[in-house]
Write a protein that holds these residues in place. Sequence first.
Motif, mmCIF file in Angstrom:
data_model
loop_
_atom_site.group_PDB
_atom_site.id
_atom_site.type_symbol
_atom_site.label_atom_id
_atom_site.label_comp_id
_atom_site.label_asym_id
_atom_site.label_seq_id
_atom_site.Cartn_x
_atom_site.Cartn_y
_atom_site.Cartn_z
ATOM 1 N N LEU A 46 0.829 -1.206 0.000
ATOM 2 C CA LEU A 46 0.000 0.000 0.000
ATOM 3 C C LEU A 46 0.866 1.260 0.000
ATOM 4 C CD1 LEU A 46 -2.860 1.258 0.251
ATOM 5 C CD2 LEU A 46 -2.504 1.211 2.721
ATOM 6 N N LEU A 47 1.874 1.286 0.849
ATOM 7 C CA LEU A 47 2.768 2.449 0.901
ATOM 8 C C LEU A 47 3.540 2.610 -0.409
ATOM 9 C CD1 LEU A 47 4.108 2.221 4.561
ATOM 10 C CD2 LEU A 47 2.453 3.839 3.632
ATOM 11 N N ILE A 50 1.174 4.125 -2.932
ATOM 12 C CA ILE A 50 0.968 5.558 -2.695
ATOM 13 C C ILE A 50 2.181 6.341 -3.172
ATOM 14 C CG2 ILE A 50 0.765 7.291 -0.862
ATOM 15 C CD1 ILE A 50 -0.999 5.261 0.651
ATOM 16 N N TRP A 51 3.382 5.828 -2.897
ATOM 17 C CA TRP A 51 4.609 6.504 -3.312
ATOM 18 C C TRP A 51 4.697 6.584 -4.831
ATOM 19 C CZ3 TRP A 51 9.416 4.256 -5.220
ATOM 20 C CH2 TRP A 51 10.435 5.189 -5.299
ATOM 21 N N ALA A 53 2.191 6.458 -6.950
ATOM 22 C CA ALA A 53 1.149 7.390 -7.408
ATOM 23 C C ALA A 53 1.590 8.837 -7.226
ATOM 24 C CB ALA A 53 -0.151 7.134 -6.640
ATOM 25 N N TRP A 54 2.267 9.134 -6.117
ATOM 26 C CA TRP A 54 2.778 10.481 -5.875
ATOM 27 C C TRP A 54 3.821 10.847 -6.924
ATOM 28 C CZ3 TRP A 54 7.659 12.091 -3.833
ATOM 29 C CH2 TRP A 54 7.714 13.443 -3.493
#
Length: 113
Positions: A46-47, A50-51, A53-54
């Motif tokens: 998940l992290l 998110i990274w 996607a950022w």
Amino acid sequence: MMRDYGKRRTSQARPKVRSGGGSLGGLIPRRQALGAGLVALALAVLLAGIWVAWLVRGGAQEMSQQRERHQELVRQNQELGEQRNQLLARERIEMEAAKLGLFPPAPGQLRDL
């Protein structure tokens, strides 16, 4: 026949059950460890998502800015090309030369070297 149970040891009467700290022969701690590992793995995924996607969002914004800058430079290049063509026009050069007192040579002014 009669059996004499007095001679038997009590420890041999029943085998000892070894437990791994819980019921079902130690399976619960293994399941807990496996569950904790899976939760940690899911959290890491998940992290990482998110990274990524950022990073993609930042890259998309930069690409958009670069595209706008490119369009501005293309427009500016077209304007400069038009200005150059106006400055190099023969009529304009003759007009500016006349302001400076320069005129095209008369037929008798040309000499071959």
